[in-house]
Scaffold this active site. Structure first.
Site, PDB file in Angstrom:
ATOM      1  N   HIS A 125       0.840  -1.175  -0.086  1.00 16.66           N
ATOM      2  CA  HIS A 125      -0.045   0.055   0.091  1.00 16.66           C
ATOM      3  C   HIS A 125       0.948   1.248   0.133  1.00 16.66           C
ATOM      4  O   HIS A 125       2.069   1.159   0.301  1.00 16.66           O
ATOM      5  CB  HIS A 125      -0.804  -0.096   1.278  1.00 16.66           C
ATOM      6  CG  HIS A 125      -0.165   0.184   2.483  1.00 16.66           C
ATOM      7  ND1 HIS A 125       0.292  -1.101   3.231  1.00 16.66           N
ATOM      8  CD2 HIS A 125       0.405   1.112   3.284  1.00 16.66           C
ATOM      9  CE1 HIS A 125       0.949  -0.794   4.363  1.00 16.66           C
ATOM     10  NE2 HIS A 125       1.162   0.531   4.349  1.00 16.66           N
ATOM     11  N   HIS A 127       5.706   6.174  -1.112  1.00 11.02           N
ATOM     12  CA  HIS A 127       6.326   4.879  -1.271  1.00 11.02           C
ATOM     13  C   HIS A 127       5.790   3.705  -0.847  1.00 11.02           C
ATOM     14  O   HIS A 127       4.724   3.744  -0.021  1.00 11.02           O
ATOM     15  CB  HIS A 127       7.851   5.186  -0.567  1.00 11.02           C
ATOM     16  CG  HIS A 127       7.633   4.923   1.011  1.00 11.02           C
ATOM     17  ND1 HIS A 127       7.177   6.117   1.692  1.00 11.02           N
ATOM     18  CD2 HIS A 127       7.732   3.924   1.764  1.00 11.02           C
ATOM     19  CE1 HIS A 127       7.056   5.712   3.005  1.00 11.02           C
ATOM     20  NE2 HIS A 127       7.327   4.440   3.105  1.00 11.02           N
TER      21      HIS A 127
END
Length: 190
Positions: free
Chosen positions: A42, A126
């Site tokens: 995620h 990220h």
């Protein structure tokens, strides 16, 4: 409840990234990394930590409003990077500015709901792929980052803001991964 707000990539993009990380896992030194599970991939927008049950209704309401104020945006997983010699991550491309705004709104929603947030840090989109194992000597992650440099997934439209619960490992078994559970999602721009 340990919570965070996130953007969740679709399964087709997860599958593409899984194929890419299979190649990364063949690089020298890969066995010295603790690779994250695909189910947990995620883009964290805002990490809340432990949130008291009493704050959840207000947090939900504020996240719903934040989602409503932001339009869907294009995104793809692109390239990679590292945090020191400890964390290897895949980056993002496409709607980075809308994603930063959504991250700011998710953080502000929590603060206004009474969630005690850590200091504000600049947002770096990220998706964590691997972490250095505890006690390991310093590992050079540059070859892994270089291998990710040309990577780009299929583009998708981010259409939801997700609230995710992080269930930390409780068994004490080395290498056990946290389990992630989507608590709620709100459509963007509706």
């Amino acid at each position: 409840m340990r919570l965070f707000a996130a953007v969740l990539p679709p399964q087709v993009v997860i599958d593409e990234l899984a194929a890419e990380t299979a190649d990364l896992r063949r690089l020298p030194g890969a066995e010295r990394l603790r690779w994250t599970g695909h189910a947990g991939w995620h883009f964290t927008l805002a990490f809340y930590g432990e949130v008291a049950d009493g704050l959840l209704p207000e947090l939900h309401a504020r996240l719903a409003r934040a989602a409503h104020r932001h339009r869907p945006f294009p995104l793809r997983i692109s390239g990679g990077g590292r945090f020191d010699h400890k964390v290897l991550w895949a980056g993002a491309a496409g709607g980075l500015e809308p994603m930063r705004h959504l991250a700011d709104a998710a953080g502000a929603a929590a603060r206004r709901a009474g969630v005690d947030m850590d200091e504000h840090r600049p947002y770096t989109p990220h998706l964590t792929l691997a972490r250095a194992r505890g006690g390991e000597a310093r590992l050079d992650l540059v070859p892994f980052v270089d291998a990710l440099a040309a990577y780009g997934s299929a583009e998708w439209t981010v259409s939801d803001l997700a609230l995710v619960r992080s269930n930390l490992p409780a068994s004490g078994v080395p290498g056990e991964q946290p389990r992630y559970e989507t608590v709620a999602t709100w459509p963007l721009g509706r």
